[in-house]
Design a protein around this motif. Structure first.
Motif, mmCIF file in Angstrom:
data_model
loop_
_atom_site.group_PDB
_atom_site.id
_atom_site.type_symbol
_atom_site.label_atom_id
_atom_site.label_comp_id
_atom_site.label_asym_id
_atom_site.label_seq_id
_atom_site.Cartn_x
_atom_site.Cartn_y
_atom_site.Cartn_z
ATOM 1 N N TYR A 13 0.767 -1.333 0.053
ATOM 2 C CA TYR A 13 -0.012 0.063 0.017
ATOM 3 C C TYR A 13 0.947 1.277 -0.050
ATOM 4 O O TYR A 13 0.436 2.491 -0.609
ATOM 5 N N VAL A 14 2.072 1.221 0.691
ATOM 6 C CA VAL A 14 3.037 2.317 0.711
ATOM 7 C C VAL A 14 3.490 2.560 -0.608
ATOM 8 O O VAL A 14 3.486 3.799 -1.096
ATOM 9 N N PHE A 15 4.027 1.606 -1.378
ATOM 10 C CA PHE A 15 4.290 1.591 -2.921
ATOM 11 C C PHE A 15 3.145 2.098 -3.701
ATOM 12 O O PHE A 15 3.512 3.179 -4.577
ATOM 13 N N TYR A 21 0.892 9.504 -5.695
ATOM 14 C CA TYR A 21 1.347 10.790 -5.228
ATOM 15 C C TYR A 21 2.150 11.346 -6.292
ATOM 16 O O TYR A 21 2.324 12.615 -6.549
ATOM 17 N N LEU A 22 2.968 10.736 -6.951
ATOM 18 C CA LEU A 22 4.211 11.137 -7.892
ATOM 19 C C LEU A 22 3.351 11.894 -8.926
ATOM 20 O O LEU A 22 3.824 12.984 -9.230
ATOM 21 N N PRO A 23 2.380 11.357 -9.798
ATOM 22 C CA PRO A 23 1.647 12.089 -10.792
ATOM 23 C C PRO A 23 1.037 13.438 -10.074
ATOM 24 O O PRO A 23 0.985 14.310 -10.727
ATOM 25 N N ASN A 24 0.620 13.220 -8.963
ATOM 26 C CA ASN A 24 -0.068 14.292 -8.310
ATOM 27 C C ASN A 24 0.822 15.619 -8.059
ATOM 28 O O ASN A 24 0.575 16.708 -8.371
ATOM 29 N N VAL A 25 2.167 15.447 -7.549
ATOM 30 C CA VAL A 25 3.227 16.360 -7.420
ATOM 31 C C VAL A 25 3.681 16.875 -8.830
ATOM 32 O O VAL A 25 3.698 18.171 -8.890
ATOM 33 N N ILE A 26 3.825 16.027 -10.036
ATOM 34 C CA ILE A 26 4.513 16.550 -11.131
ATOM 35 C C ILE A 26 3.425 17.585 -11.728
ATOM 36 O O ILE A 26 3.716 18.456 -12.178
ATOM 37 N N VAL A 27 1.995 17.143 -11.794
ATOM 38 C CA VAL A 27 1.141 17.942 -12.448
ATOM 39 C C VAL A 27 0.774 19.168 -11.617
ATOM 40 O O VAL A 27 0.448 20.303 -12.291
ATOM 41 N N THR A 28 0.732 19.150 -10.329
ATOM 42 C CA THR A 28 0.540 20.303 -9.490
ATOM 43 C C THR A 28 1.638 21.277 -9.808
ATOM 44 O O THR A 28 1.545 22.528 -9.796
ATOM 45 N N LYS A 29 2.930 20.781 -9.630
ATOM 46 C CA LYS A 29 4.166 21.732 -9.882
ATOM 47 C C LYS A 29 4.107 22.299 -11.230
ATOM 48 O O LYS A 29 4.483 23.432 -11.301
ATOM 49 N N ALA A 277 3.967 5.405 15.706
ATOM 50 C CA ALA A 277 5.276 5.768 15.258
ATOM 51 C C ALA A 277 6.086 4.867 14.154
ATOM 52 O O ALA A 277 7.071 5.032 13.641
ATOM 53 N N TYR A 278 5.298 3.766 13.763
ATOM 54 C CA TYR A 278 5.662 2.953 12.583
ATOM 55 C C TYR A 278 4.824 3.447 11.586
ATOM 56 O O TYR A 278 5.345 3.641 10.281
ATOM 57 N N CYS A 279 3.460 3.609 11.386
ATOM 58 C CA CYS A 279 2.761 3.843 10.393
ATOM 59 C C CYS A 279 3.077 5.125 9.873
ATOM 60 O O CYS A 279 3.130 5.465 8.674
ATOM 61 N N VAL A 280 3.092 6.176 10.722
ATOM 62 C CA VAL A 280 3.135 7.797 10.408
ATOM 63 C C VAL A 280 4.342 8.023 9.638
ATOM 64 O O VAL A 280 4.309 8.558 8.521
ATOM 65 N N PRO A 281 5.382 7.576 9.990
ATOM 66 C CA PRO A 281 6.703 7.859 9.369
ATOM 67 C C PRO A 281 6.698 6.952 7.854
ATOM 68 O O PRO A 281 7.273 7.586 7.003
ATOM 69 N N LEU A 282 6.145 5.865 8.156
ATOM 70 C CA LEU A 282 6.223 5.191 6.687
ATOM 71 C C LEU A 282 5.261 5.948 5.749
ATOM 72 O O LEU A 282 5.564 6.140 4.578
ATOM 73 N N GLU A 283 3.997 6.434 6.062
ATOM 74 C CA GLU A 283 3.324 7.254 5.054
ATOM 75 C C GLU A 283 3.887 8.718 4.972
ATOM 76 O O GLU A 283 4.021 8.982 3.587
ATOM 77 N N ARG A 284 4.456 9.249 5.722
ATOM 78 C CA ARG A 284 4.994 10.698 5.558
ATOM 79 C C ARG A 284 6.326 10.392 4.692
ATOM 80 O O ARG A 284 6.675 11.276 3.958
ATOM 81 N N ALA A 285 7.194 9.483 4.961
ATOM 82 C CA ALA A 285 8.414 9.140 4.173
ATOM 83 C C ALA A 285 8.023 8.969 2.667
ATOM 84 O O ALA A 285 8.622 9.574 1.905
ATOM 85 N N ALA A 286 7.202 8.333 2.536
ATOM 86 C CA ALA A 286 6.460 7.888 1.167
ATOM 87 C C ALA A 286 6.287 9.007 0.421
ATOM 88 O O ALA A 286 6.452 9.402 -0.761
ATOM 89 N N SER A 287 5.538 10.030 0.993
ATOM 90 C CA SER A 287 5.081 11.386 0.403
ATOM 91 C C SER A 287 6.135 12.036 0.007
ATOM 92 O O SER A 287 6.310 12.821 -0.894
ATOM 93 N N LEU A 288 7.156 12.275 1.133
ATOM 94 C CA LEU A 288 8.294 13.043 0.942
ATOM 95 C C LEU A 288 9.330 12.632 -0.275
ATOM 96 O O LEU A 288 9.814 13.221 -1.262
ATOM 97 N N VAL A 289 9.415 11.238 -0.286
ATOM 98 C CA VAL A 289 9.996 10.485 -1.357
ATOM 99 C C VAL A 289 9.407 10.640 -2.816
ATOM 100 O O VAL A 289 9.925 11.199 -3.797
ATOM 101 N N ALA A 290 8.072 10.866 -2.942
ATOM 102 C CA ALA A 290 7.307 11.186 -4.182
ATOM 103 C C ALA A 290 7.751 12.572 -4.264
ATOM 104 O O ALA A 290 7.861 12.720 -5.803
ATOM 105 N N GLY A 291 7.558 13.491 -3.410
ATOM 106 C CA GLY A 291 7.948 14.944 -3.743
ATOM 107 C C GLY A 291 9.314 14.979 -4.414
ATOM 108 O O GLY A 291 9.478 15.772 -5.524
#
Length: 344
Positions: A13-15, A21-29, A277-291
């Motif tokens: 699900y993280v993947f 999130y990746l196309p969202n970042v690209i189109v928005t930017k 402390a497991y789930c939130v960093p996983l979700e936040r890190a994935a969004s930042l990596v996508a950014g």
């Protein structure tokens, strides 16, 4: 209850979250960096947000109906039809979520404060409160979660230090505080009522929270537009009215669609029964990596500014944190699985 949702690994699900999130970042930017033919300048976040949020609201409602997730939600009968409504807890969570959705557009309006800077700051606050919520509810925070949390915070510190520290105007600080309060409310409610591992609980929470939070956030944006206060009201007015007759509506449809997909995967990740402390960093890190990944693609393909070295270092640390969170629980569970196998 076990079903296909629980059978699919959390890392999967993280993947998928990252891919959406990746196309969202690209189109928005691209929309906010390329001059608009009619306006002679790039669109602002306040001009793109209303339509994308309205589109996401409509698509989310359609998903709730099409998927059948509404059957797991609390509901009342209206004209012979079952209409989902929040409970007192999901109503509270919806208020927190609306607060988050409401403060994000404000973060785009501060002069002299870059959008990536304040977004990273807001995400860093969420990572800090995740283990506090776990401890408040008596949930165990294991060593790999603490380690990954420190790694993610280190990545944020490196990036933020490279951008010049935490010098922010008072209103920007207030926006960060309100965003953090909203997210804290949401995490607290999730932990209390829905982090059980039951897929039906995930579906119930998603429906009850979203049917209230999304229209409330749109209403708050509309109130700002109608108030006529400040320059942001004019931008929101364009985003609410003129945008629907402009060709830019097509990429905004793509943004709204990806927002909907991301919201579904995000709730599945955050409501996993493991600690915040497991789930939130996983979700936040994935969004930042996508950014960061989106920024690299934008630089290579469209010639936009290349990410700073500190941002790439931070992305590398975040990827390492995701690997740790993915592998450490499996190695830790091996002795227990071996012991169970010996007794059977």
């Amino acid at each position: 209850m076990k079903d296909r949702m629980s059978a699919f690994p959390l890392e999967g699900y993280v993947f998928l979250y990252l891919l959406a999130y990746l196309p969202n970042v690209i189109v928005t930017k691209l929309l906010t960096s390329t001059p608009h033919p009619g306006l002679g300048r790039p669109l602002t976040g306040l001009e793109t947000l209303p339509a994308s949020l309205i589109i996401s609201t409509v698509l989310t409602y359609l998903f709730i109906w099409w998927s059948g997730w509404h059957r797991d939600a609390n509901a009342v009968m209206v004209a012979g039809r079952r209409v989902p409504v929040p409970t007192k807890y999901t109503l509270l969570s919806g208020l927190g979520t609306a607060l988050v959705l409401f403060t994000v557009p404000l973060s785009f309006t501060f002069q002299g404060v870059s959008i990536p800077f304040i977004q990273l700051l807001m995400r860093g606050d969420i990572l800090l409160i995740a283990p506090l919520v776990d401890m408040a509810f008596g949930r165990r925070v294991r060593w790999w979660s603490w380690t990954a949390l420190v790694m993610v915070l280190a990545a944020l510190v490196i990036t933020l230090s490279d951008r010049g520290g935490f010098n922010l105007p008072p209103l920007a600080i207030l926006t960060v505080v309100l965003y953090t309060i909203g997210y804290f409310i949401r995490l607290a409610v999730m932990t209390k009522v829905s982090k059980s591992g039951d897929p039906a609980s995930v579906r119930k929470y998603f429906v009850e929270e979203k049917v209230f939070a999304l229209p409330l956030s749109v209403a708050l944006l509309a109130a700002i537009s109608a108030s006529g206060i400040g320059g942001q009201s004019g931008e929101l007015g364009w985003g609410f009215v003129q945008v629907w007759f402009d060709p830019v509506i097509w990429p905004l449809l793509a943004i709204g669609f990806t927002l909907t997909v991301v919201s579904v995967f995000a709730i599945i990740i955050l409501l996993d029964p493991r600690e915040n402390a497991y789930c939130v960093p996983l979700e936040r890190a994935a969004s930042l990596v996508a950014g960061v990944g989106g920024a690299l693609i934008l630089a290579w393909v469209w010639g936009l500014p290349h990410p700073r070295p500190a941002e790439l270092i931070g992305a590398g640390i975040l990827i390492a944190a995701i690997v740790l969170l993915s592998l450490a629980p499996r190695f830790a569970d091996r002795p227990a699985r071996a012991a169970r196998a010996e007794t059977t």
